[in-house]
Motif scaffolding. Structure first.
Motif, PDB file in Angstrom:
ATOM      1  N   GLN A 216      -8.072  -0.030   7.626  1.00 43.49           N
ATOM      2  CA  GLN A 216      -7.292  -0.111   6.403  1.00 43.49           C
ATOM      3  C   GLN A 216      -7.107   1.296   5.811  1.00 43.49           C
ATOM      4  O   GLN A 216      -6.022   1.670   5.365  1.00 43.49           O
TER       5      GLN A 216
ATOM      6  N   ILE B 115      -4.626  -3.208  -0.010  1.00 41.65           N
ATOM      7  CA  ILE B 115      -5.238  -2.291   0.942  1.00 41.65           C
ATOM      8  C   ILE B 115      -6.747  -2.159   0.764  1.00 41.65           C
ATOM      9  O   ILE B 115      -7.376  -1.342   1.418  1.00 41.65           O
TER      10      ILE B 115
ATOM     11  N   CYS C 103       1.404  -0.021  -1.585  1.00 41.48           N
ATOM     12  CA  CYS C 103       0.103  -0.398  -1.038  1.00 41.48           C
ATOM     13  C   CYS C 103      -0.040  -1.913  -1.127  1.00 41.48           C
ATOM     14  O   CYS C 103      -0.083  -2.480  -2.213  1.00 41.48           O
TER      15      CYS C 103
END
Ligand SMILES: Nc1ncnc2c1ncn2[C@@H]1O[C@H](COP(=O)(O)OP(=O)(O)OP(=O)(O)O)[C@@H](O)[C@H]1O
Ligand SMILES: Nc1ncnc2c1ncn2[C@@H]1O[C@H](COP(=O)(O)OP(=O)(O)OP(=O)(O)O)[C@@H](O)[C@H]1O
Ligand SMILES: [Mg+2]
Ligand SMILES: [Mg+2]
Ligand code: NI
Lengths: 312, 274, 485, 520
Positions: free
Chosen positions: D399, D419, D416
């Motif tokens: 990640q 995340i 994002c």
């Protein structure tokens, strides 16, 4: 579900129509025509051309195809250019032997392949797995005509145990006629199928839901039968549907060697004698069968494992 | 067609050397055999003169064996090669095109062809262009094209629609970078697994056609033709049948074992990497 | 000689299964449309002709008890035998006239005997009484009875329309038929020539290998037209006996005399000299046959047996070829797997010719179209002929108008010579004349008749009474004299 | 009252390595015992020992006593272990959805278990009721794929309950659940415990543990480092919502964005969403699972091509990714939600990360590599780890690598998508630190998440999305404290489990689950 079936049926109809045109073009590409094939040393060329007119072979190809197609739509498959008999009769006659042969093979192969596949899958990489894999692999590596020639030589000609040909034999009176042909077709099919079942079993055994069922206390036998088998069968069923065409190739060899008056022989004979209506009719039946089998396989798979996506 | 589950699931049990020998001997014979000329006087049909005796035409079986592999294996290899060039191209193009109509135009006709019995195609070609090795090779190739195209397309489509490709596009990777670097490599796996079975199947098909007398001339030295023509004399002079049959079986058996091994190895590598 | 080893008393009853080379969908039940061996065998069991051929291909009486002709051999009177059809009706002159008319029907071009009986003038032919019929020819022909013994000349019942319900005078009556597979027939008890001994007759169709397997495996008692290799294998065992009619048919190469390089008689002669006949017989026929002398009909009536045997002579052939300027040329040999041994013979011959520096390129064509291809294509090919009277062979293949003149042998002098011979009513005179014609053929014609294969029939050990005679003759494929020991 | 499970000095070794050592805990009827700890600390290994189960090549030692029977002793699992499975201990794996056999109707499996364990009683109906599922024949005839994700989880629960076990082991039951669904889970489990079931909960979701557990055992590297009541867990700090600061012209604008799954607007997912981000600003997007967050992000990133409406970057129209210029491509970057799928299995991760700088910023190979290594190191992923292919990295590491891959483009807008789901607190802190720095340099952020506390802490403006529509928006402080929309209120309230008891019982009807419609 219903729209899916309709979609499949529509596609199948288009496939059949295109296929008919294709087969017609293919046979039209062949040198010579049915009248010529009836040429013998006692027929003069002038009489041949009279026969051609009688058979309607002097008409333009498009017209002949249209005529044939129109008849098919009304359910009439036409008449053979060689024997003059109805094509439907020829199909009915030849389909029987092949069907018996194929069904007998499947009746032997399918249960065996399932059992072998599961045995192998549950003992992945064990000694038994290796042994069965090697044997089936070896069986499948021998071309069918080699097996056939050797089997006939040993079991019929040398030992005289089994009949080597269907000529003069009666299937009902002596079912032993089936043994050698089935033995020839057996090897490759059993290998392909059992390996698919094996792969299916292995992946099913590793599947989270089988592990979970075991954790919830489901005993081994029940686990194999109820949880593993249906999932393991899916690749097998799909393979089975695919095998159809390969099997037909093998059937031709078997039919030729054992003189079985079957479908494959009729098809090749039809091509050789340029008997266009017969070739067309046989192909049509084959194509319908192939489509139906594939559809059935999809439906069976979907029944076995409902999440299987239907369209592709 | 979906990517076939790799046919082989387990390691070939025979030691590598045995399977290699099984494949290599027929291959060497096929490639170099035709250059070897034995001094063998013509004999009578099915006599035991010479190392392996004579065939139905009184020819030396050993000499025939040496010259019969080229067609037996060459036609099969040629057919698979052609099938992969044509089918692979169709499959890759269909998978990588952004135009749905192009994909449809390439793949739908193959759907239609799929129920066409390969037997029909081959017998038409065989009857129409009798005894032409090239024609039979093409026919066997054409029979394989639809399945190959679908296999390649399915494998490529999986790869082409994966987030990896999106990520590569987000990085502005070039078309070649994406298709050769990622999609092509993803296709390689299923293709390698498929090629093994396809070659043996092609050997079978070509051999069956020749065996049935639909292919090469009945006096050709081809292994399958020899088996077919001499089976009548099997009890008189078995080598005329057994020797060429052994060559064919040796090749397909060895090839199957090797393919099995390879597929298993690659699977194990993947598992180890996980 | 007879195949049956003077066995004990003939036994009655039983079923005999005879296998012939099959023709698939091409097989027919109409006796006038037949062309395959299996058709002929089938029709022979159920129908009969006026005349049949003896072992030397000489006409012998059958449904016609006897015949006589006028001085020019144009008007023929046949006296019929007292025979009955399977439905109980007596054979009459009307049946004969109806049958001949049916054969000649121009609307049905596939009736095979149309060409051979073209000179029969039906309008002037008539029934004299119930058992005497007068047939009139438009041109004189002393060989007319032989023509009535040809293929597709069976006598059917007056008014016979539906070939799927055969009614004849033969020794067996129809039970069932499945094209490409089998005919079942049962003994006809009122057969004029002593009813058959076997109860039931099956005539099956199968390829050569299946015939061999069937007769060896006990699924058939009689297998027609077997290969020499099979004979070799079978003789090693005990279950199957081979009945061989020596040198019964002909295997030949045929050159087209109007196409280069064979339009040059020197080249034709050179090729004849190049053939190693003994080796061809040894390999292609596996020794089961006699070498040929470039003529059809060895051992038949009118065969000039006194002509010297042609021997191989490579040197002389080379000289002739050199003179003709065809050395180092490539010539295409058109062959096909249409008949046993064709491709093999062609391949072998190519090797033999190569010794003289001529390259024969063997091209394998389609077996289905070979008969026609041979007529129209290429310059040299394979030819095989079954048994038939020599005059008929000449009529069909060697006259300007012959439908199957594969050598393109069109010589007006030969035609007229043959026509002149045919009207000679004196047999000796005719024989001399035929002999002269055949000598021309042997030296100048396009036929390289290299061998006369034995005609091999395999029977299971218990079958008795099978005669070793050439095909197409009265006693070949005749199951009313056969019994199962 | 006696504990139903006693684990004493449990040890698990795999060859040389020690997976679990000297672990002791009890499970009591009617109580929830929680095993907490970072990923890889040995939670699953310890729990499976209750069934006498262990991974390939793993040896068990110590003593595990279940319901008076010894299932594991010094020599590993005993023969009694088989009798315990299902009947006494039922285990729910981490992703229960995949634990359902796709080939069998749910009724068949449930009845099978009933016949096995309690042939004379009608436990199925009871189990279904306890799992909050209808028990009519029609439901029983359905296949697993005909249920929504949430329902599938409850079916797996019903299977476990059909065995009528004394102990229920739940492995990470809250992964991937939005706060409302998670709250439903809490109350389900409470109900079951009240019925006398002993529950062993394995989780790294401390809030969930705090809400449920009466005993907590903290594992670290296979050893117990602390145990006791819930008080052993430190109380989570209240993250203070960030205020609106920077102003200026919007950098990225989306106007009446609608998206659909199929061409020509069939199967719509988004309906007229408006959105604007200023430089140095962060916009947070929250909503229940399946509400369309990812789709919105993918539209902006140019990956989802079936949309209508307008996208503007610096007032210039922004086409789909394929048609973007190099500069536009560089300026907007996206970090995938499902990271593993976005990496090529066959190449080392660091190379794939560095490629961004090469292709989008024209850096040379070595420079790009150096920058990639530096960025990954900042995020706590060592160069050695990053040199491996993606399959050898943990979810959390991957990640962070995906984030690094996007950051290397020096984007102006960074999207994002959830995340931090695989990250522990330390990892999350490193990520937030890097992003804050980017923000200060003027990068605009679009932050998608279901952890409302974290969203509130990072973003300057929050959008709440439900079924493809924006139902509420405003500064995080306002949205968090005075939610106007009913759903927002429930999301906020549900997010507070473990912090403060919920003030009203959650609504448990399945219609609240946007994914609960049976799919065919
Ligand atoms: N079969 C095995 N062989 C070797 N090591 C193993 C095996 N199974 C697990 N491990 C290791 O044991 C350790 C503990 O694993 P376990 O699955 O119990 O962790 P966990 O606490 O449940 O983690 P997570 O939160 O990720 O599920 C891990 O480091 C793991 O890599
Ligand atoms: N490829 C697809 N096929 C079918 N449905 C899809 C597909 N992609 C998205 N959906 C549906 O579209 C809706 C929105 O999906 P999206 O991925 O945007 O949700 P999300 O808000 O990101 O959810 P999550 O929090 O679970 O990631 C969901 O209901 C989802 O089921
Ligand atoms: Mg775990
Ligand atoms: Mg999402
Ligand atoms: Ni497929």
């Amino acid at each position: 579900m219903r729209s899916y079936a309709a979609q499949r049926a529509a596609l199948a109809l288009v496939q059949l129509a295109v296929l008919s045109v294709l087969v017609f073009v293919l046979t039209a590409l062949l040198p010579g025509d049915a009248a010529e094939m009836r040429f013998t040393e006692t027929l003069t060329p002038e009489r041949i051309s009279r026969m051609r007119t009688q058979l309607g072979l002097d008409q333009p190809a498009l017209e002949r195809f249209g005529h044939w197609f129109g008849n098919v739509l009304t359910g009439d498959l036409g008449t053979s250019l060689i024997s003059g008999g109805p094509v439907a009769d020829i199909i009915r006659h030849s389909v029987g032997a092949t069907l018996v042969l194929t069904l007998a093979t499947l009746a032997v192969v399918v249960p065996l392949a399932v059992v072998l596949g599961i045995v192998m899958g549950t003992r992945e990489n064990g000694r038994l797995d290796r042994a069965i894999t090697s044997v089936t692999l070896a069986l499948s590596a021998i071309p069918d005509f080699v097996i056939a020639v050797l089997l006939v030589a040993v079991f019929s000609l040398k030992l005289g145990w089994l009949p080597a040909t269907w000529v003069g034999g009666d299937l009902l009176a002596s079912p032993a006629l089936l043994i050698l042909p089935v033995a020839v077709l057996f090897g490759r099919t059993v290998c392909l199928l059992s390996r698919q079942v094996r792969a299916g079993t292995i992946s099913a055994l590793q599947a989270e839901y089988v592990v979970q069922a075991r954790r919830l206390g489901v005993p081994r036998r029940q686990l194999l039968l109820r949880h593993v088998l249906p999932n393991a069968a899916v690749p097998g069923v799909q393979e089975l549907a695919r095998t159809g065409d390969t099997l037909l190739g093998g059937v031709l060899v078997v039919e030729a060697i054992f003189a079985i008056p079957g479908f494959a022989t009729a098809l090749v004979d039809g091509v050789e004698t340029r008997d266009v209506p017969v070739v067309q009719g046989l192909t049509l039946v084959l194509a319908v069968a192939a489509l139906v089998i594939n559809l059935a396989a999809d439906l069976v798979c979907n029944r076995l494992v409902p999440r299987t996506e239907l369209l592709r | 067609m979906k990517a076939r589950l790799p046919l082989a699931g387990s390691v070939a049990r025979l030691p590598l050397a045995v399977s290699a020998v099984l494949v290599v001997v027929p291959l060497l014979v096929a490639v170099f055999g035709p250059f070897v000329h034995l001094e063998a006087a013509p004999g009578l049909p099915y006599s035991s003169q010479g190392v392996l005796g004579t065939d139905g035409l009184g020819r030396d079986v050993l000499q025939l064996l040496l010259s019969g592999g080229r067609t037996a294996l060459g036609m099969a290899f040629g057919a698979v090669l052609i099938a992969y060039i044509v089918g692979g191209l169709i499959g890759l193009t269909a998978a990588s095109t952004r135009h749905r109509w192009l994909d449809e135009a390439l793949i739908r006709p193959l759907d239609v062809l799929l129920p066409l019995p390969s037997l029909l195609v081959i017998s038409v070609v065989a009857v129409g262009w009798r005894a032409s090795a090239l024609a039979i090779t093409f026919a066997v190739a054409m029979v394989n094209v639809p399945t190959v195209a679908r296999l390649v397309r399915a494998a490529a489509l999986d790869a082409a629609s994966s987030p990896v490709v999106e990520a590569l596009r987000m990085q502005r990777e070039s078309w070649f970078g994406i298709h050769l670097g990622y999609v092509g490599r993803a296709v390689l796996g299923p293709v390698a697994a498929d090629i093994g079975t396809r070659i043996t199947l092609a050997v079978f098909l070509v051999a069956s056609v020749n065996f049935l007398g639909l292919g090469l001339s009945p006096t050709a030295p081809d292994w399958a033709v020899s088996v077919s023509r001499n089976r009548e004399g099997l009890l008189l002079q078995p080598w005329a049948v057994l020797a060429p049959a052994f060559m064919l079986v040796s090749f397909t058996l060895g090839f199957n074992l090797l393919a099995d091994r390879l597929v298993h190895r690659s699977r194990r590598l993947v598992e180890v990497a996980r | 000689g007879s195949g049956g080893e003077a066995a004990a008393q003939p036994r009655q009853g039983g079923r005999l299964r005879a296998v012939y080379a099959g023709g698939g969908a091409k097989e027919v039940l109409d006796p006038h449309v037949q062309s395959l061996f299996v058709d002929i065998a089938r029709h022979k069991a159920m129908y009969e002709k006026l005349v049949e051929l003896g072992p030397d291909l000489k006409p012998v009486p059958r449904l016609a008890e006897k015949w006589e002709h006028d001085a020019q051999a144009t008007t023929w009177r046949f006296t019929l035998r007292d025979a009955t059809f399977h439905d109980g009706k007596k054979l009459t002159s009307e049946d004969v006239l109806y049958s001949l008319a049916r054969i000649a029907d121009p609307a049905v071009p596939e009736r095979v005997a149309q060409s051979s009986l073209a000179t029969l003038d039906l309008r002037r032919s008539k029934a004299i009484d119930a058992r005497t019929v007068e047939l009139v020819l438009s041109a004189p022909n002393a060989e007319f009875p032989a023509l009535l013994a040809g293929i597709g000349t069976q006598i059917v019942r007056d008014g016979f329309k539906d070939p799927t319900k055969p009614i004849g005078t033969g020794a067996f009556r129809f039970v069932s038929f499945d094209a490409g597979r089998s005919l079942v027939a049962s003994r006809y008890d009122d057969y004029w020539d002593e009813p058959a001994r076997i109860e039931e007759l099956h005539i099956l169709s199968a390829e050569s290998e299946a015939r061999a397997n069937a007769v060896q495996g006990g699924q058939a008692e009689y297998a027609n037209d077997m290969t020499a290799t099979f004979a070799r294998t079978a003789e090693a065992g005990k279950t199957v006996r081979i009945v061989a009619a020596k040198a019964s048919t002909m295997q030949a190469f045929v050159m087209k005399v109007d196409r280069p390089p064979f339009d040059n008689p020197d080249v034709r002669m050179a090729f004849k000299l190049l053939a190693d006949r003994q080796r061809l017989v040894d390999v292609v026929l596996a020794g089961r046959g006699a070498v040929g002398n470039d003529l059809f009909g060895k051992g038949y009536q009118y065969y000039p047996a006194d002509l010297p045997q042609r021997e191989r002579n490579v040197e002389e052939a080379k000289a002739l070829l050199k003179k003709a300027g065809v050395l180092n040329q490539e010539i295409e040999f058109l062959t096909a797997d249409a008949s046993a041994g064709f491709v093999e013979a062609a391949t072998l011959f190519a090797e033999q010719v190569a010794e003289a520096g001529v390259k024969l390129k063997v091209t394998t064509g389609s077996s289905q179209t070979y008969a026609k291809d041979l007529l129209t294509k290429g310059a040299i090919g394979n030819h095989r002929s079954g048994a038939m009277p020599i005059p008929q062979y000449i009529t069909d293949r060697l006259l300007t108008k012959s439908p199957f003149n594969v050598t393109h042998w069109r010589r007006p002098a030969f035609d007229s010579g043959f026509a002149a011979a045919q009207v000679l009513t004196d047999e000796t005179a005719r024989s001399t004349k035929y002999g002269e014609l055949q000598q021309t053929l042997r030296d100048d014609g396009g036929i390289i008749a290299w061998g006369h294969p034995d005609y091999l029939v395999a029977v299971s050990a218990k079958v008795q009474g099978v005669a070793a005679v050439p095909p197409n003759t009265l006693d070949s494929g005749r199951f009313d004299k056969v019994w199962l020991a | 009252m006696n504990p139903v499970v006693q684990v004493i000095r449990l040890a698990a070794t795999a060859g040389e390595s020690i997976l679990v050592d000297n672990v002791c805990f009890d499970v009591w009827p009617g109580q929830v015992t929680a095993l907490v700890g970072a990923s890889g600390s040995g939670k699953t290994t310890s729990a499976l020992a209750l069934l006498g189960e262990h991974g390939n090549g793993v040896r068990l030692g110590g003593t595990v006593e279940v319901d008076g029977q010894v299932v594991v002793d010094r020599n590993g699992p005993t023969s009694a272990a088989a009798g315990v499975k299902g009947r006494v201990v039922a285990y729910m794996p981490q992703h229960p959805g995949s634990a359902l056999n796709p080939a069998r109707r749910i009724g068949a499996t449930l009845r099978e278990l009933e016949r096995l364990h309690h042939p004379t009683e009608n436990v199925v109906v009871e189990a279904l009721r306890a799992a909050q599922l209808p028990s009519d024949p029609k439901t029983l005839k359905r296949f697993p794929h005909q249920f929504s994700g949430g329902q599938r989880q409850r079916i797996a629960m019903a299977q476990a309950l059909t065995c009528r076990p004394k102990v229920l082991v739940l492995d990470e039951p809250s992964t991937g659940l939005d706060s409302i669904t998670r709250l439903q889970l809490v109350s389900e489990l409470e109900g079951l415990a009240d019925g006398g079931l002993g529950i062993l909960l394995l989780s790294h979701d401390l809030d969930l543990v705090r809400a449920l557990a009466s005993q907590v055992v903290v594992l670290s590297a296979g050893q117990v480092i602390d145990s006791g009541g819930p008080e052993v867990l430190a109380v989570a700090p209240e993250l203070a919502p960030a205020g609106t600061t920077a102003a200026g012209k919007p950098l990225l604008k989306a106007m009446s964005l609608s998206a659909s799954l199929r061409p020509r607007g069939r199967d719509p997912i988004l309906h007229g969403v408006d959105l604007a981000v200023r430089p140095g600003h962060c916009i947070g997007i929250v909503g229940r699972s399946g509400s369309g967050k990812t789709t919105l992000a993918r539209c902006v990133a140019g990956l989802h091509e079936r949309y209508t409406g307008r996208l503007l970057l610096d007032d210039q129209s922004l086409p789909v990714l394929r048609k973007r210029s190099l500069e536009q491509n560089r300026r907007i970057q996206y970090v995938w939600q499902e990271v593993r799928g976005s990496f090529d299995e066959r190449r080392p991760v660091d190379q794939q990360v560095a490629r961004t700088a090469q292709r989008l910023r024209g850096l040379r190979h070595t420079e790009a590599d150096a920058e990639a290594v530096a960025t990954l190191a900042r995020l706590g992923v060592s160069a050695i780890t990053a040199g491996r292919p993606p399959s050898r990295l943990s979810g959390g590491e991957l990640q962070r690598a995906a984030l690094a891959r996007a950051v290397l483009a020096h984007p102006d807008v960074l999207i994002c998508d959830e995340i931090t789901t695989a990250l522990d607190d330390h990892g999350t802190a490193l990520v937030v630190e890097l992003l804050t720095e980017l923000k200060d340099r003027g990068t605009a952020l679009v932050w998608i998440g279901h952890d409302l506390g974290l969203v509130a802490a990072v973003s300057d403006h929050v959008l709440v999305i439900e079924a493809g529509r924006v139902i509420e928006q405003g500064p995080p402080a306002t949205v968090m404290t005075e939610p106007k929309h009913d759903l927002t209120r429930r999301l906020v309230r549900a997010a507070r489990i473990g912090h403060r008891p919920p003030d009203s019982p959650p609504v448990l009807t399945s219609s609240n689950d946007t994914r609960s419609e049976p799919r065919r």
